[in-house]
Motif scaffolding. Structure first.
Motif, PDB file in Angstrom:
ATOM      1  N   ALA A 292      32.511  34.002  27.280  1.00 51.77           N
ATOM      2  CA  ALA A 292      33.835  33.512  26.898  1.00 51.77           C
ATOM      3  C   ALA A 292      34.884  34.609  27.057  1.00 51.77           C
ATOM      4  O   ALA A 292      34.618  35.788  26.801  1.00 51.77           O
ATOM      5  N   GLY A 293      36.064  34.195  27.482  1.00 51.52           N
ATOM      6  CA  GLY A 293      37.200  35.116  27.535  1.00 51.52           C
ATOM      7  C   GLY A 293      37.167  36.114  28.667  1.00 51.52           C
ATOM      8  O   GLY A 293      37.947  37.068  28.672  1.00 51.52           O
ATOM      9  N   LYS A 294      36.312  35.931  29.653  1.00 51.57           N
ATOM     10  CA  LYS A 294      36.245  36.859  30.776  1.00 51.57           C
ATOM     11  C   LYS A 294      36.773  36.190  32.038  1.00 51.57           C
ATOM     12  O   LYS A 294      36.555  34.995  32.259  1.00 51.57           O
ATOM     13  N   THR A 295      37.465  36.960  32.848  1.00 47.15           N
ATOM     14  CA  THR A 295      38.155  36.430  34.016  1.00 47.15           C
ATOM     15  C   THR A 295      37.709  37.124  35.298  1.00 47.15           C
ATOM     16  O   THR A 295      36.990  38.136  35.268  1.00 47.15           O
ATOM     17  N   ALA A 296      38.190  36.588  36.416  1.00 53.03           N
ATOM     18  CA  ALA A 296      37.917  37.218  37.706  1.00 53.03           C
ATOM     19  C   ALA A 296      38.525  38.614  37.760  1.00 53.03           C
ATOM     20  O   ALA A 296      37.936  39.546  38.320  1.00 53.03           O
ATOM     21  N   HIS A 297      39.714  38.786  37.168  1.00 52.68           N
ATOM     22  CA  HIS A 297      40.349  40.102  37.187  1.00 52.68           C
ATOM     23  C   HIS A 297      39.547  41.098  36.341  1.00 52.68           C
ATOM     24  O   HIS A 297      39.504  42.294  36.655  1.00 52.68           O
ATOM     25  N   GLY A 298      38.925  40.610  35.275  1.00 48.60           N
ATOM     26  CA  GLY A 298      38.072  41.488  34.480  1.00 48.60           C
ATOM     27  C   GLY A 298      36.885  41.988  35.282  1.00 48.60           C
ATOM     28  O   GLY A 298      36.424  43.117  35.094  1.00 48.60           O
ATOM     29  N   LEU A 299      36.383  41.150  36.196  1.00 54.09           N
ATOM     30  CA  LEU A 299      35.271  41.562  37.053  1.00 54.09           C
ATOM     31  C   LEU A 299      35.721  42.621  38.041  1.00 54.09           C
ATOM     32  O   LEU A 299      34.955  43.520  38.408  1.00 54.09           O
ATOM     33  N   ARG A 300      36.969  42.546  38.485  1.00 53.24           N
ATOM     34  CA  ARG A 300      37.549  43.596  39.343  1.00 53.24           C
ATOM     35  C   ARG A 300      37.554  44.925  38.593  1.00 53.24           C
ATOM     36  O   ARG A 300      37.234  45.969  39.159  1.00 53.24           O
ATOM     37  N   LYS A 301      37.896  44.882  37.307  1.00 57.48           N
ATOM     38  CA  LYS A 301      37.866  46.102  36.502  1.00 57.48           C
ATOM     39  C   LYS A 301      36.444  46.654  36.398  1.00 57.48           C
ATOM     40  O   LYS A 301      36.233  47.877  36.398  1.00 57.48           O
ATOM     41  N   SER A 302      35.467  45.761  36.294  1.00 53.67           N
ATOM     42  CA  SER A 302      34.068  46.200  36.182  1.00 53.67           C
ATOM     43  C   SER A 302      33.642  46.986  37.410  1.00 53.67           C
ATOM     44  O   SER A 302      32.854  47.929  37.310  1.00 53.67           O
ATOM     45  N   ARG A 303      34.147  46.598  38.582  1.00 51.73           N
ATOM     46  CA  ARG A 303      33.841  47.357  39.802  1.00 51.73           C
ATOM     47  C   ARG A 303      34.356  48.790  39.685  1.00 51.73           C
ATOM     48  O   ARG A 303      33.656  49.743  40.031  1.00 51.73           O
ATOM     49  N   GLY A 304      35.564  48.953  39.164  1.00 50.37           N
ATOM     50  CA  GLY A 304      36.109  50.296  38.972  1.00 50.37           C
ATOM     51  C   GLY A 304      35.288  51.098  37.971  1.00 50.37           C
ATOM     52  O   GLY A 304      35.080  52.307  38.147  1.00 50.37           O
ATOM     53  N   ILE A 305      34.809  50.444  36.919  1.00 49.54           N
ATOM     54  CA  ILE A 305      34.003  51.127  35.902  1.00 49.54           C
ATOM     55  C   ILE A 305      32.677  51.593  36.484  1.00 49.54           C
ATOM     56  O   ILE A 305      32.241  52.726  36.265  1.00 49.54           O
ATOM     57  N   VAL A 306      32.012  50.714  37.246  1.00 43.98           N
ATOM     58  CA  VAL A 306      30.730  51.067  37.859  1.00 43.98           C
ATOM     59  C   VAL A 306      30.883  52.298  38.741  1.00 43.98           C
ATOM     60  O   VAL A 306      30.080  53.240  38.688  1.00 43.98           O
ATOM     61  N   MET A 307      31.930  52.334  39.543  1.00 46.52           N
ATOM     62  CA  MET A 307      32.123  53.455  40.460  1.00 46.52           C
ATOM     63  C   MET A 307      32.431  54.739  39.705  1.00 46.52           C
ATOM     64  O   MET A 307      31.961  55.817  40.076  1.00 46.52           O
ATOM     65  N   ARG A 308      33.202  54.629  38.633  1.00 46.69           N
ATOM     66  CA  ARG A 308      33.522  55.826  37.849  1.00 46.69           C
ATOM     67  C   ARG A 308      32.274  56.367  37.150  1.00 46.69           C
ATOM     68  O   ARG A 308      32.045  57.577  37.096  1.00 46.69           O
ATOM     69  N   GLU A 309      31.456  55.474  36.587  1.00 46.30           N
ATOM     70  CA  GLU A 309      30.235  55.908  35.914  1.00 46.30           C
ATOM     71  C   GLU A 309      29.285  56.627  36.868  1.00 46.30           C
ATOM     72  O   GLU A 309      28.561  57.534  36.458  1.00 46.30           O
TER      73      GLU A 309
END
Length: 365
Positions: A292-309
């Motif tokens: 709930a409450g998660k969007t396509a744009h939030g998934l774009r942010k997850s890509r940035g997080i994965v790469m930073r980690e």
């Protein structure tokens, strides 16, 4: 057998650094630059179509506003290059607001418009919508002054409202990513859209346009962002760096689709999805997976997080996601796991030092 098609209003003028011809869409005295792609490339044709659409979107004759009224000023602004040069998504939002302003204040005189009138208009709205409308008032006021319709900008001294601090679209965590994958199989359009966003990090306005024709001979997905006009290149079938966590999910989802289309994200009837409809469709798929409450744009942010980690540099993250500024890239990676960052950085730092030392010096682990 291919047939040649002549593109109207296409003008060649100079060359890009790549050696390709620099083209413009020239019509009615205006020139709109086209991207650095071959003229038969899908992205070039998409930008050509977008340029042609700007002329089709010129406002139809509306009410016969008296000269000097706000309505007449709005109609002039809608026909201006300042408005028509905006991204299609921006024009759509601005147009709705401008039509509301025209309906409410169209008969009033521009010369009588004062900052207190604009503040009163904005006071009727919550903070975020009010600030969005203020952007339109500012664009109007500035253009009216630059066009000689007004001597003073009535929106210049109107300040934005205080808004609650928010992180915007929440990124997906790894458990939610796996939950979505468990709910939607490779053969579903929902899974294909999910993997396409999670790998490319594309905005929804871009992901609905991506297709096989944008993958070049070297296996890189190349497209121009709708929002910024910036060019993005992402390894697709080409080898990807380890900090991107390459996997086979997207390849499996593409292979599982029974039909092939110009774009990967399509409706049940095979038509390209609109950006606006895509957001609601994708959010429904997430809720069906218990997210709930998660969007396509939030998934774009997850890509940035994965790469930073995984130790991707700021420049690498900006290039992959098409960010304009370092602050934007930093914002996208703020939710990264600090321990993963420290561990990855520490390991990478040791490797960098070892590479710079003479061969007879060894770092003890």
């Amino acid at each position: 057998m291919r047939r040649s098609v002549r593109l109207k209003y296409l003008m060649a003028n100079g060359r890009f650094k790549s050696g390709r011809t620099r083209y413009y869409y020239r019509r009615a005295g205006r020139r709109i630059p086209l991207p650095d792609f071959p003229a038969d490339h899908p992205e070039f044709l998409a930008q050509y179509a977008a340029a042609a659409k700007q002329f089709d979107e010129r406002p139809q004759p509306g009410p016969n506003h008296q000269t000097g009224t706000i309505g007449a000023g709005i109609r002039a602004f809608l026909a201006s290059d300042h408005y028509l040069s905006r991204a299609a998504s921006t024009r759509a939002v601005w147009r709705r607001m401008l039509e509301h302003l025209e309906a409410d204040y169209g008969k009033a005189m521009m010369a009588d418009l004062l900052p207190r009138h604009i503040r009163k208009d904005l006071a009727k709205l919550p903070p975020h919508p009010a600030n969005n409308r203020l952007k339109v008032w500012r664009a109007l006021g500035k253009w009216w002054v630059n066009s000689g319709l007004l001597d003073m900008d009535p929106a210049r001294d109107v300040t934005a409202r205080e808004t609650p601090k928010t992180e915007g679209h929440a990124p997906w965590d790894r458990a939610e990513i796996e939950a979505f994958r468990a709910r939607w199989g490779y053969d579903t359009p929902h899974r294909l859209a999910f993997e396409l966003i999670f790998w490319t990090g594309a905005r929804r306005s871009d992901v609905v346009r991506l297709g096989p024709g944008m993958v070049d001979a070297q296996g890189w997905l190349v497209y121009v962002q709708q929002k910024t006009g910036g060019r993005v290149e992402v390894p697709f079938t080409a080898p990807a760096p380890e900090w991107a966590e390459p996997d086979q999910h997207l390849a499996n989802a593409i292979a599982a689709q029974r039909d092939r289309h110009m774009t990967w994200v399509v409706t049940r009837t095979g038509k390209a999805r609109s950006s606006k409809a895509f957001g609601a469709w994708f959010a429904t798929a997430a809720r069906a997976a218990g997210i709930a409450g998660k969007t396509a744009h939030g998934l774009r942010k997850s890509r940035g997080i994965v790469m930073r980690e995984n130790g991707a540099t700021l420049d690498q993250r900006m290039a992959w996601l098409g960010h304009d500024s370092a602050s934007e890239a930093h914002h996208y990676g703020r939710a990264a796991d600090v321990r993963r960052i420290i561990s990855g950085t520490e390991s990478a730092h040791s490797s960098d030092i070892s590479a710079q030392l003479p061969a007879n010096i060894v770092i003890k682990q």
